[in-house]
Design a protein around this motif. Structure first.
Motif, PDB file in Angstrom:
ATOM      1  N   LYS D 212      -2.638  -4.280  21.105  1.00  0.00           N
ATOM      2  CA  LYS D 212      -2.099  -4.197  22.460  1.00  0.00           C
ATOM      3  C   LYS D 212      -1.185  -2.984  22.621  1.00  0.00           C
ATOM      4  O   LYS D 212      -0.262  -2.791  21.817  1.00  0.00           O
ATOM      5  CB  LYS D 212      -1.288  -5.476  22.700  1.00  0.00           C
ATOM      6  N   ASP D 213      -1.417  -2.223  23.658  1.00  0.00           N
ATOM      7  CA  ASP D 213      -0.534  -1.099  23.977  1.00  0.00           C
ATOM      8  C   ASP D 213       0.627  -1.638  24.801  1.00  0.00           C
ATOM      9  O   ASP D 213       0.452  -1.983  25.970  1.00  0.00           O
ATOM     10  CB  ASP D 213      -1.336  -0.029  24.748  1.00  0.00           C
ATOM     11  N   HIS D 214       1.805  -1.726  24.203  1.00  0.00           N
ATOM     12  CA  HIS D 214       2.947  -2.325  24.914  1.00  0.00           C
ATOM     13  C   HIS D 214       3.454  -1.464  26.057  1.00  0.00           C
ATOM     14  O   HIS D 214       4.279  -1.906  26.837  1.00  0.00           O
ATOM     15  CB  HIS D 214       4.065  -2.632  23.912  1.00  0.00           C
ATOM     16  N   HIS D 222      -3.957   4.424  17.862  1.00  0.00           N
ATOM     17  CA  HIS D 222      -2.814   3.941  17.079  1.00  0.00           C
ATOM     18  C   HIS D 222      -2.754   4.698  15.754  1.00  0.00           C
ATOM     19  O   HIS D 222      -1.759   5.329  15.443  1.00  0.00           O
ATOM     20  CB  HIS D 222      -2.919   2.428  16.850  1.00  0.00           C
ATOM     21  N   HIS D 223      -3.821   4.634  14.971  1.00  0.00           N
ATOM     22  CA  HIS D 223      -3.858   5.412  13.737  1.00  0.00           C
ATOM     23  C   HIS D 223      -5.264   5.455  13.167  1.00  0.00           C
ATOM     24  O   HIS D 223      -6.134   4.672  13.565  1.00  0.00           O
ATOM     25  CB  HIS D 223      -2.897   4.842  12.680  1.00  0.00           C
ATOM     26  N   LEU D 224      -5.482   6.368  12.234  1.00  0.00           N
ATOM     27  CA  LEU D 224      -6.711   6.391  11.442  1.00  0.00           C
ATOM     28  C   LEU D 224      -6.313   6.252   9.985  1.00  0.00           C
ATOM     29  O   LEU D 224      -5.185   6.573   9.599  1.00  0.00           O
ATOM     30  CB  LEU D 224      -7.512   7.670  11.673  1.00  0.00           C
ATOM     31  N   THR D 225      -7.252   5.772   9.166  1.00  0.00           N
ATOM     32  CA  THR D 225      -6.920   5.390   7.792  1.00  0.00           C
ATOM     33  C   THR D 225      -7.962   5.867   6.800  1.00  0.00           C
ATOM     34  O   THR D 225      -9.157   5.704   7.028  1.00  0.00           O
ATOM     35  CB  THR D 225      -6.850   3.843   7.692  1.00  0.00           C
ATOM     36  N   TYR D 226      -7.501   6.431   5.707  1.00  0.00           N
ATOM     37  CA  TYR D 226      -8.371   6.736   4.569  1.00  0.00           C
ATOM     38  C   TYR D 226      -7.976   5.825   3.407  1.00  0.00           C
ATOM     39  O   TYR D 226      -6.817   5.409   3.287  1.00  0.00           O
ATOM     40  CB  TYR D 226      -8.252   8.206   4.159  1.00  0.00           C
ATOM     41  N   ALA D 227      -8.961   5.522   2.569  1.00  0.00           N
ATOM     42  CA  ALA D 227      -8.737   4.619   1.437  1.00  0.00           C
ATOM     43  C   ALA D 227      -8.574   5.372   0.134  1.00  0.00           C
ATOM     44  O   ALA D 227      -9.207   6.402  -0.089  1.00  0.00           O
ATOM     45  CB  ALA D 227      -9.915   3.656   1.303  1.00  0.00           C
ATOM     46  N   VAL D 228      -7.735   4.821  -0.738  1.00  0.00           N
ATOM     47  CA  VAL D 228      -7.669   5.238  -2.134  1.00  0.00           C
ATOM     48  C   VAL D 228      -8.045   4.011  -2.978  1.00  0.00           C
ATOM     49  O   VAL D 228      -8.218   2.916  -2.454  1.00  0.00           O
ATOM     50  CB  VAL D 228      -6.279   5.781  -2.514  1.00  0.00           C
ATOM     51  N   TYR D 244       6.730  16.566   0.191  1.00  0.00           N
ATOM     52  CA  TYR D 244       6.256  17.541   1.182  1.00  0.00           C
ATOM     53  C   TYR D 244       6.974  17.414   2.528  1.00  0.00           C
ATOM     54  O   TYR D 244       6.619  18.100   3.469  1.00  0.00           O
ATOM     55  CB  TYR D 244       4.747  17.397   1.395  1.00  0.00           C
ATOM     56  N   GLY D 245       7.939  16.500   2.624  1.00  0.00           N
ATOM     57  CA  GLY D 245       8.637  16.348   3.887  1.00  0.00           C
ATOM     58  C   GLY D 245       7.804  15.705   4.978  1.00  0.00           C
ATOM     59  O   GLY D 245       8.083  15.890   6.169  1.00  0.00           O
ATOM     60  N   VAL D 246       6.771  14.983   4.622  1.00  0.00           N
ATOM     61  CA  VAL D 246       5.949  14.274   5.613  1.00  0.00           C
ATOM     62  C   VAL D 246       6.722  13.038   6.084  1.00  0.00           C
ATOM     63  O   VAL D 246       7.153  12.239   5.263  1.00  0.00           O
ATOM     64  CB  VAL D 246       4.605  13.827   4.986  1.00  0.00           C
ATOM     65  N   PRO D 247       6.916  12.879   7.392  1.00  0.00           N
ATOM     66  CA  PRO D 247       7.699  11.729   7.871  1.00  0.00           C
ATOM     67  C   PRO D 247       6.962  10.410   7.617  1.00  0.00           C
ATOM     68  O   PRO D 247       5.824  10.230   8.037  1.00  0.00           O
ATOM     69  CB  PRO D 247       7.822  11.974   9.383  1.00  0.00           C
ATOM     70  N   ILE D 248       7.635   9.519   6.885  1.00  0.00           N
ATOM     71  CA  ILE D 248       7.085   8.193   6.620  1.00  0.00           C
ATOM     72  C   ILE D 248       7.593   7.256   7.700  1.00  0.00           C
ATOM     73  O   ILE D 248       8.795   7.162   7.932  1.00  0.00           O
ATOM     74  CB  ILE D 248       7.529   7.707   5.215  1.00  0.00           C
ATOM     75  N   GLU D 249       6.672   6.571   8.384  1.00  0.00           N
ATOM     76  CA  GLU D 249       7.101   5.636   9.426  1.00  0.00           C
ATOM     77  C   GLU D 249       7.462   4.288   8.814  1.00  0.00           C
ATOM     78  O   GLU D 249       8.529   3.741   9.074  1.00  0.00           O
ATOM     79  CB  GLU D 249       5.983   5.445  10.464  1.00  0.00           C
ATOM     80  N   ALA D 303       3.441  -9.063   4.757  1.00  0.00           N
ATOM     81  CA  ALA D 303       3.201 -10.073   3.715  1.00  0.00           C
ATOM     82  C   ALA D 303       4.443 -10.424   2.907  1.00  0.00           C
ATOM     83  O   ALA D 303       4.731 -11.599   2.659  1.00  0.00           O
ATOM     84  CB  ALA D 303       2.090  -9.596   2.769  1.00  0.00           C
ATOM     85  N   TRP D 304       5.186  -9.415   2.513  1.00  0.00           N
ATOM     86  CA  TRP D 304       6.342  -9.676   1.648  1.00  0.00           C
ATOM     87  C   TRP D 304       7.647  -9.679   2.442  1.00  0.00           C
ATOM     88  O   TRP D 304       8.730  -9.562   1.873  1.00  0.00           O
ATOM     89  CB  TRP D 304       6.399  -8.637   0.523  1.00  0.00           C
ATOM     90  N   GLY D 305       7.540  -9.735   3.783  1.00  0.00           N
ATOM     91  CA  GLY D 305       8.727  -9.926   4.598  1.00  0.00           C
ATOM     92  C   GLY D 305       9.242  -8.711   5.345  1.00  0.00           C
ATOM     93  O   GLY D 305      10.179  -8.817   6.137  1.00  0.00           O
ATOM     94  N   LEU D 306       8.653  -7.553   5.115  1.00  0.00           N
ATOM     95  CA  LEU D 306       9.098  -6.365   5.847  1.00  0.00           C
ATOM     96  C   LEU D 306       8.862  -6.591   7.340  1.00  0.00           C
ATOM     97  O   LEU D 306       7.776  -6.997   7.752  1.00  0.00           O
ATOM     98  CB  LEU D 306       8.292  -5.134   5.391  1.00  0.00           C
ATOM     99  N   GLN D 307       9.886  -6.330   8.160  1.00  0.00           N
ATOM    100  CA  GLN D 307       9.709  -6.501   9.591  1.00  0.00           C
ATOM    101  C   GLN D 307       8.872  -5.354  10.163  1.00  0.00           C
ATOM    102  O   GLN D 307       9.010  -4.202   9.758  1.00  0.00           O
ATOM    103  CB  GLN D 307      11.075  -6.556  10.300  1.00  0.00           C
ATOM    104  N   THR D 308       7.982  -5.698  11.080  1.00  0.00           N
ATOM    105  CA  THR D 308       7.190  -4.690  11.768  1.00  0.00           C
ATOM    106  C   THR D 308       8.131  -3.848  12.612  1.00  0.00           C
ATOM    107  O   THR D 308       8.940  -4.387  13.368  1.00  0.00           O
ATOM    108  CB  THR D 308       6.117  -5.365  12.647  1.00  0.00           C
ATOM    109  N   ILE D 309       8.065  -2.539  12.471  1.00  0.00           N
ATOM    110  CA  ILE D 309       9.023  -1.693  13.188  1.00  0.00           C
ATOM    111  C   ILE D 309       8.621  -1.570  14.653  1.00  0.00           C
ATOM    112  O   ILE D 309       7.438  -1.616  15.007  1.00  0.00           O
ATOM    113  CB  ILE D 309       9.134  -0.300  12.548  1.00  0.00           C
ATOM    114  N   PRO D 310       9.602  -1.444  15.545  1.00  0.00           N
ATOM    115  CA  PRO D 310       9.335  -1.443  17.002  1.00  0.00           C
ATOM    116  C   PRO D 310       8.356  -0.351  17.427  1.00  0.00           C
ATOM    117  O   PRO D 310       7.492  -0.583  18.277  1.00  0.00           O
ATOM    118  CB  PRO D 310      10.720  -1.205  17.613  1.00  0.00           C
ATOM    119  N   THR D 311       8.460   0.843  16.841  1.00  0.00           N
ATOM    120  CA  THR D 311       7.564   1.928  17.241  1.00  0.00           C
ATOM    121  C   THR D 311       6.090   1.578  17.025  1.00  0.00           C
ATOM    122  O   THR D 311       5.222   2.170  17.657  1.00  0.00           O
ATOM    123  CB  THR D 311       7.851   3.215  16.421  1.00  0.00           C
ATOM    124  N   PHE D 312       5.848   0.598  16.173  1.00  0.00           N
ATOM    125  CA  PHE D 312       4.469   0.238  15.876  1.00  0.00           C
ATOM    126  C   PHE D 312       3.749  -0.306  17.107  1.00  0.00           C
ATOM    127  O   PHE D 312       2.523  -0.250  17.187  1.00  0.00           O
ATOM    128  CB  PHE D 312       4.453  -0.804  14.747  1.00  0.00           C
TER     129      PHE D 312
END
Lengths: 323, 323, 323, 323
Positions: D212-214, D222-228, D244-249, D303-312
């Motif tokens: 849902k787009d709030h 929203h995002h694209l994903t590659y697998a490892v 590398y200074g890549v911003p982690i959300e 899964a382990w309790g991390l709250q979903t961040i609002p920007t998501f």
């Protein structure tokens, strides 16, 4: 502290294995292997030598790669714990008549050169040159020596060196008595025939191994080893070696002795090279009793049953002719 | 060795963190947590205490779980490097007026008890009881303390303890001067306000951490930590905690300080417990210079940006009321 | 869809490998191996059979362990994609004269039995019994079939079965034409001599392998395989097998064919068993062209150079005498 | 097969997610991020677009990076299972009035363009261009699309795309009915308010997610994903992003929904990007019943309790102003 224990493990004067000088008849290919495939970085260059390190090595270099007609060991060096420790070791080595005098190098201050009873050249030194990151190698976290390279096998740090020797017992006595190191594991066959010894100067379970040269040669190198963080990274290193055409000698598998997870390959100059994961294993007990493996136990092969390959007992650098 | 350096890192008289006595108001639930979920094994039992260890711990126990009205620290103990080292430390502690005399326990010989300036109870001891494997716990490889349990989180060995203190600077001076430990990292806010300190007595980057008690209480425990071999095993421990309903406080994530990969949970007695992977990280430099983190740097959170949760600065055991 | 393609990959009527019935002359030891050491769980029991599954298997069972005089294959079964798919396959099998009629079992509804050209007994079925978690096995996350066991090797799910056959080509034609499966990789020696074939009915790169029986026997089992999540867990399974005295035949290592990271052991009943990590590898291309390996390529051994051991081509269950 | 099921999962006409065209206002920085930091490789270039792929992607490209004034989705494309499948889908899309006609591209043959009910541009195509390795990218094992790059995060293959939509239910009906995809998990709040849906066309547990787009916008990414291959490699990717200074959300952590182990970052163009490990998880049951998560369950976080961040719930590309 009893004066007689001064400088002996667990108060060993040696702090850690500092670096190894590796001789290679193919300097360009060897350099490409260590940088592009293994992920080491170049710190400097001088004469016929290039100075290299892993991303977590705190010193200027841990590998000195030197062009030479044949592969083999140039020298290996231990850093000591203090200036006084250096003086104490020099006195012992001089008294034994094994000293060869002082030398300096790009990566450290005065180093004292000596020979092992089997003829391997070694050094001890105190003053060193800490690696200073450049703009390109500055890590994001300041408690890290340099940035993670994200290249090749991403080797973390120098772990240990394995020498071949014509007389393992003589080497063991020298390492214990002259250098104050601690024997942690051994291979001793019936009748006290010493076939291998693993020694440490700190909480690693070994910095140095010496195994029997089945060709009877003196002063040869068996292999040198860098550590990565996880067994998965050793497997990935095998994938990478496969892609780059690096000859794999044996592994990945787990040694019974020391339980190291290993991969043995040949670098282009002909020296055997190991990528290993020591994991969380540490030697913490100050009164550790050496583990002795006998001939029957060694016949069982490695931890999960892989048989030790024959070349493991005969191939070293420089290569010699079998009798 | 200069006499003034005797017994100080890198010739520290302390060999390693030996064990921690943990108090729990729910002894049965705590025991089930540590054995079934975390994979520790029981070595013995005496009075209100159960003695536990990880599969790679060489001593009889590294965790003494004792029934008590409130959770918290019973005591923590360091093993020293020799009998002479023990005597030397006792002389120093007596001179400081912090000694409380000799005691014994199921897992070791004579131990000297003392208090830190903040009131935490500690011990130093030399004689210990090596763990003797039973038929059921005998390892396949004889260089291993006991067999891999293949149960729960399979914790390998005791890694470190984190204490809370009302005065971090006083604790740091005590650890450096009385115990001869080495400061490896610190949090110091503007004006020299010490908020945390990480110290070691060997090649681990820390055996003990002391952080500021934001409630101003004295002598409390922040957490104790056992190590596993890989980051993957920390993640698996999180999966297992999720299945067993163990409350996860924060993580898994990577600390900026010390770069430990962590998972913090609460054991049933209310004590905070950490499962961690230190990886191949070692403190090898004998002249390591402490890394000092300032207030601004700490605001960035953990290594990958996770914010430090508020309870991390206030919750300790025994719990105290916020003013 | 062209009617001639109906039910053939990538619209294959078979959905996935459902389960295998394994015969064992040592039912108690085999059961202990699969539950305690490998981490499978018991769903039920009936007659001489015990029904087992991995924690991520959604059906009642994926392994039926049946007491028998000799080890070997009872039968293996594929679940189909719909009731109509089942009818279509039965018509084909009946027309080929390979059908043996309908049967039922504890774990599923009506299944149609048939024989492969080499005599292996197989079944196809549509109606199944979903595994219903108990209080003790209910997962924390409801998108998971059951809770993670945290026991032994923690096998996740049935992955594939490898059959031996006297005539690989006849088997391949049958699997393609009668079952509509897709050949993904093959070993074909000079002159079209088919030595091995790997087939799939879905996006896994294989559900079933058939390799040449060098003893010329018919209808034998080479091995069955369960998957874990990571290569590290295969290594850990090797550690666990070592501790439990489980005979390791070969590995851990990486296959060149299919690139599976493998560990082969013998379960107590004498059947070969594989713990494997397929990783993120998927067969997504609907027009995948079979990879054909020739004799010279096979001589290179496994991916990182491990030589294929001789027993791999001769040992199967039930064992037969070499000519 | 009942004619009404033709082309619907588990006989879905779509084979797999083929590629995504990503718009970026910083094409050079984005390209450097995807190649140097993430380890993708360039297959070709045309106009304002660069074509990229992971080392295990079998097609010419899975990512088309196109310079544009704003970040966001160009289009995404599914490869179908056969030419007949393509024709069948085109008939359905034309009948719904959502078709936009045929197009071609560097990496594949004729593709049919259409819009989702929310306005996202999509394509379906059959003819494709298999990636042809060059001398430098030829893999050591011929069953692999190209050599392992040993560079940056070494992304393996395109995994999935997550779209934002103003009307999730409309999107779900479209994906089920027009494309024949299968719903595997959903978020549905009280009163049937659909907040998210995960769909697949094969044995992956999802190829596409719609949430849902709030902000109520239409047609955003929203995002694209590659697998490892392993969770460890996701952690390593976080280490690399840090360097590398890549911003982690947010992350690394494990989603409750689909259990994906994730790391979310922002690529330089402003698009959200995920590195994920799906592990050995597969959707094998042909009659899988969608897992429905309610509002209360979602409040528990990951899964382990991390709250979903609002920007998501609010940040997508192109960015829009909050009301």
């Amino acid at each position: 502290m009893d004066a007689s224990e001064l400088g002996r493990w667990p108060y060993c004067d040696l702090a850690h294995l500092g670096h190894i000088e590796l001789l290679t008849p193919k300097p360009e290919e060897s350099l490409r292997f260590f940088t592009e495939v293994m992920g080491l970085s170049v710190s400097g260059q001088e004469g016929d030598s290039v100075y290299l390190r892993g991303w977590d090595d705190y010193e200027f270099h841990t590998l000195k790669l030197t062009a030479a007609p044949k592969p083999g060991l140039g020298h290996l060096a231990f850093r000591v714990r203090s200036l006084e420790a250096l003086r104490r070791r020099v006195r012992v080595l001089e008294a034994l008549g094994l000293g060869e005098g002082w030398t300096e190098d790009l990566g450290h201050g005065p180093a004292y050169r000596f020979r092992t009873p089997d003829g391997h050249r070694m050094e001890v030194y105190w003053e060193t040159r800490w690696y200073e990151p450049t703009e390109a190698t500055r890590p994001a976290l300041k408690n890290q020596a340099s940035r993670f390279p994200a290249r090749g096998a991403n080797l973390r740090r120098l772990d240990h060196v394995n020498l071949l020797a014509s007389d393992v017992k003589a080497m063991r006595l020298f390492l214990e008595e002259a250098l104050g190191m601690k024997v942690t594991e051994q291979i001793v066959f019936t009748g006290g025939d010493e076939q291998g010894v693993w020694v440490t100067c700190n909480n690693k379970t070994y910095d140095l191994a010496v195994t029997k040269d089945h060709l009877g040669a003196k002063g040869r190198l068996h292999h040198l080893t860098y550590a990565v963080d996880s067994r998965e990274e050793v497997l990935r290193a095998a994938d990478i070696c496969l892609e780059y055409g690096v000859p794999i000698e044996t592994g990945p598998h787990k040694h019974a002795i020391q339980q190291t997870f290993f991969l043995y390959v040949y670098e282009p100059g002909g020296n055997r090279f190991e990528i290993a994961c020591p994991g969380a294993r540490l030697l913490l007990a100050p009164d550790w009793r050496s583990i002795v493996w006998n001939e029957e136990e060694r016949k069982r092969g490695q931890a999960w049953g892989l048989q030790t390959i024959p070349t493991f007992h005969t191939y070293g650098t420089p290569p010699v002719e079998e009798a």
